[in-house]
Design an enzyme around this catalytic site. Structure first.
Site, PDB file in Angstrom:
ATOM      1  N   ASP A 252      -6.427   1.357  -3.268  1.00  0.00           N
ATOM      2  CA  ASP A 252      -7.629   1.207  -2.448  1.00  0.00           C
ATOM      3  C   ASP A 252      -7.903   2.476  -1.647  1.00  0.00           C
ATOM      4  OD1 ASP A 252      -5.658   1.015  -0.490  1.00  0.00           O
ATOM      5  OD2 ASP A 252      -6.458  -0.812   0.428  1.00  0.00           O
TER       6      ASP A 252
ATOM      7  N   SER B  61       0.823  -1.193   0.000  1.00  0.00           N
ATOM      8  CA  SER B  61       0.000   0.000   0.000  1.00  0.00           C
ATOM      9  C   SER B  61       0.870   1.261   0.000  1.00  0.00           C
ATOM     10  CB  SER B  61      -0.955  -0.023   1.196  1.00  0.00           C
ATOM     11  OG  SER B  61      -1.843   1.057   1.170  1.00  0.00           O
TER      12      SER B  61
ATOM     13  N   ASP C 228      -3.136   5.644  -3.725  1.00  0.00           N
ATOM     14  CA  ASP C 228      -1.939   5.096  -3.102  1.00  0.00           C
ATOM     15  C   ASP C 228      -1.416   3.959  -3.983  1.00  0.00           C
ATOM     16  OD1 ASP C 228      -3.985   3.283  -2.639  1.00  0.00           O
ATOM     17  OD2 ASP C 228      -3.254   2.711  -0.669  1.00  0.00           O
TER      18      ASP C 228
ATOM     19  N   ASP D  12      -1.602   0.635  -4.045  1.00  0.00           N
ATOM     20  CA  ASP D  12      -2.444  -0.473  -4.504  1.00  0.00           C
ATOM     21  C   ASP D  12      -3.854  -0.035  -4.849  1.00  0.00           C
ATOM     22  OD1 ASP D  12      -3.176  -0.087  -1.789  1.00  0.00           O
ATOM     23  OD2 ASP D  12      -3.910  -2.150  -1.652  1.00  0.00           O
TER      24      ASP D  12
END
Length: 480
Positions: A248, A108, A244, A246
Site C-alpha cells: 500500500d 506492513s 512495502d 503489503d
C-alpha cells in the site's frame, strides 16, 4: 472462556491500534487474541455483514493469524472470501466491489517480529470511532482454538485489481518501456509484474527473496539505496519500482536507481490526476502548497484514518476531484477519474500501484526520463529516518520537554538553523526555523520508534538535518 473488553485485552497483550490497524508482537498475537479482535469488529462495526473478504501479506506469521480471523468469521455464521496473499488495496477494492467488509493481516513495514490486522467497512477503512466501539466491546477469548484450513484463494480478487488499472491506462500505455521490479518479499511482486506487462512494459525481476524484508518507504534503508544504484549500472531500465510488505506504499526510482521521496510522488500523482483537493499529513513536503496546482490543500495528523476523514470532508464541501497521500507515498483516491471515456473508480485506502502507473505513464507521455518528472516542482527536499527500539514514553517525554524549553528545542533539533519561527503540534513537534528549515519529531504510532522528518532547500541539507537531530537525541538518551 475469559470475557473482557477488547480494551482490557489490548492493554494486557500490548496489541493495540496504531495509525493503521491493530499492531503488536507476533508472540502476543495469539489465536485467541486475533479471534477476539475479529469478533469485536464483526459485532461492533459490521453486525449485518454476511460475507467477509480475508487476505494477508507474506510474513510467515500471517497465514496462522488469518486462520484465527477465519475461525471468528465462521463462528458467527458468516462466509469467508479468501483472497490469499495479495496487496492490501487489492483486497480492499474487491471488498468494496462486493459490498462486503474486509480483514487484512499485515504488519506492513514494521519489524519482522511484529504483525497486524487491518479492518475495512464496505466503504473503506474503519474510523477512530469504529476502533473505539471495538475496544469497548465485550469479547470472549477461546482457549485451545482449533484453526481451520484456509481455502484456495479466489482468483477473482486479483483479477479485479489487475483489470482496474489495465482498463483505465490501456494495454499500450507502457509499450517500449523497461521497468525493473525490486521484488524482495512484497506481496505485490507477482501481480505487479502482471499489471506492468499487461500495460505493455518489459519487466526485469530483481532481489526476490523468501526471507521477509521490512521495507519502509518513508525511511529507505541504506542498503536498498545502494542496491538500486548498483542495479542501475548493471541493467538498462527506465525506472525501478517496489513496495512495502503489503503493497500500500510505493517505492519508485528513476533510471539511475535514485529513489523518489514518497511525498514528491504524492504531489506528482495528484498533478497527473488533475486533483482539485489534496489531503495529506503535516509531515509531507511543503512544495505541495507552493506548486499552486490545487484549489484546496488540507493538512492532517499522520495516519490514513485522518487523511480519509479530511478527504470525506473535502468531498462534502463540494470538491470535484479529491485525493490524499502520505509522506510514505501511499495514495488514496476519493473521487472517480474520467479520461478519454475511461473511468477509474475511487479507492480511498493507501495504494502503491496507482502512483507508480501515474508517474510511469506521465513520463512516457511527456517524453521525459523518470529523473525529470519532478523538474517543475519548487526546490524543497525532505528526508526522514527513525530510531528503532526507542520507547514511546521516552519519545513523548522528550517532546514535552522541548515544548517547554525553546532554547533546548533549537539546540537539539537544528542549532544552525536560527530562531524558531513557528511550531506545529498537529502530530508530534514540527518546528520551522528562520532559515526555512523544518524539523519534525514524532513517536511512531505502530512501533517503539522515534521518527524524524526534515525539510530544506537541498537533498544533502535535509538529510543532514535529520541525521544530526537523531544523533543528538541518541546522545541525550544515553546521558539520561
Amino acid at each position: 472462556m475469559t470475557v473482557l473488553t477488547l480494551q482490557d485485552l489490548a492493554i494486557q497483550s500490548g496489541v493495540a491500534f496504531g495509525t493503521s490497524g491493530a499492531r503488536g508482537k507476533v508472540v502476543d498475537m495469539t489465536p485467541g487474541l486475533c479471534h477476539a479482535y475479529t469478533t469485536a469488529f464483526l459485532n461492533a462495526v459490521v453486525p449485518k455483514a454476511t460475507t467477509i473478504v480475508l487476505g494477508h501479506d507474506l510474513r510467515p506469521s500471517s497465514p496462522a493469524i488469518a486462520a484465527a480471523c477465519a475461525a471468528a468469521i465462521q463462528s458467527l455464521g458468516m462466509q469467508v472470501v479468501y483472497g490469499g496473499a495479495l496487496p492490501t488495496p487489492a483486497l480492499a477494492l474487491y471488498a468494496a466491489q462486493l459490498g462486503a467488509p474486509a480483514i487484512v493481516v499485515t504488519g506492513s513495514h514494521i519489524p519482522f517480529d511484529r504483525n497486524g490486522i487491518k479492518f475495512y467497512r464496505e466503504e473503506g477503512e474503519i474510523t477512530k470511532a469504529d476502533e473505539r466501539a471495538m475496544l469497548d466491546f465485550l469479547v470472549g477469548v477461546p482457549r485451545d482454538l482449533k484453526l481451520p484450513a484456509l481455502p484456495a484463494p479466489d482468483p477473482q480478487v486479483e483479477r479485479a485489481y489487475v483489470r482496474r488499472y489495465v482498463d483505465f491506462f490501456g494495454t499500450e500505455a507502457l509499450a517500449g518501456e523497461t521497468i525493473a521490479v525490486y521484488e524482495h518479499s512484497s506481496v505485490a511482486r507477482d501481480v505487479l509484474r502482471t499489471i506492468l506487462e499487461a500495460l505493455g512494459a518489459e519487466v526485469i525481476s530483481l532481489g526476490r527473496t523468501d526471507v521477509f524484508v521490512p521495507i519502509d518507504t518513508e525511511a529507505v534503508r541504506h542498503e536498498d539505496i545502494e542496491q538500486a544504484r548498483e542495479w542501475a549500472e548493471l541493467h538498462d531500465f527506465d525506472a525501478i519500482v517496489s513496495t512495502d510488505g503489503d503493497a500500500d506504499r510505493p517505492l519508485i526510482g528513476d533510471e539511475r536507481g535514485e529513489w523518489l521521496r514518497g511525498d514528491v510522488v504524492g504531489i506528482l500523482t495528484a498533478q497527473q490526476l488533475q486533483a482539485t483537493a489534496v489531503v495529506t499529513p503535516v509531515s509531507s513536503n511543503s512544495a505541495l502548497e507552493s506548486t499552486q496546482s490545487f484549489a484546496q490543500v488540507v493538512r492532517t495528523r499522520i495516519g490514513s484514518p485522518y487523511v480519509i476523514e479530511g478527504m470525506q470532508n473535502a468531498a462534502k464541501a463540494g470538491a470535484e476531484l479529491v485525493v490524499g497521500f502520505e509522506a510514505n507515498g501511499g495514495f488514496l483516491l476519493g473521487s472517480q477519474v474520467l479520461r478519454d471515456g475511461r473511468r477509474l473508480g475511487p479507492l480511498p485506502t493507501r495504494d502503491a500501484v496507482l502512483p507508480m502507473l501515474a508517474l510511469l505513464c506521465g513520463a512516457k507521455a511527456g517524453k521525459l526520463k523518470m529523473s525529470e518528472v519532478g523538474y517543475r516542482l519548487p526546490k524543497r527536499f525532505t528526508a526522514s529516518d527513525r530510531i528503532q527500539n526507542f520507547a514511546t514514553a521516552s519519545s513523548l517525554a522528550l517532546i514535552v520537554r522541548l515544548r517547554m524549553d525553546h532554547a533546548a528545542m533549537r539546540e537539539l533539533m537544528a542549532p544552525q538553523a536560527g530562531e524558531v519561527v513557528s511550531i506545529d503540534e498537529t502530530d508530534g513537534l514540527r518546528v520551522l526555523f528562520v532559515s526555512g528549515d523544518i524539523v519534525h519529531l514524532r513517536p511512531s504510532g505502530n512501533a517503539p520508534e522515534l521518527r524524524c522528518y526534515a525539510e530544506s532547500t537541498t537533498v544533502d541539507q535535509a538529510k543532514q538535518l535529520c541525521d544530526d537531530c537523531l544523533l543528538r537525541v541518541l546522545k541525550v538518551a544515553a546521558q539520561a
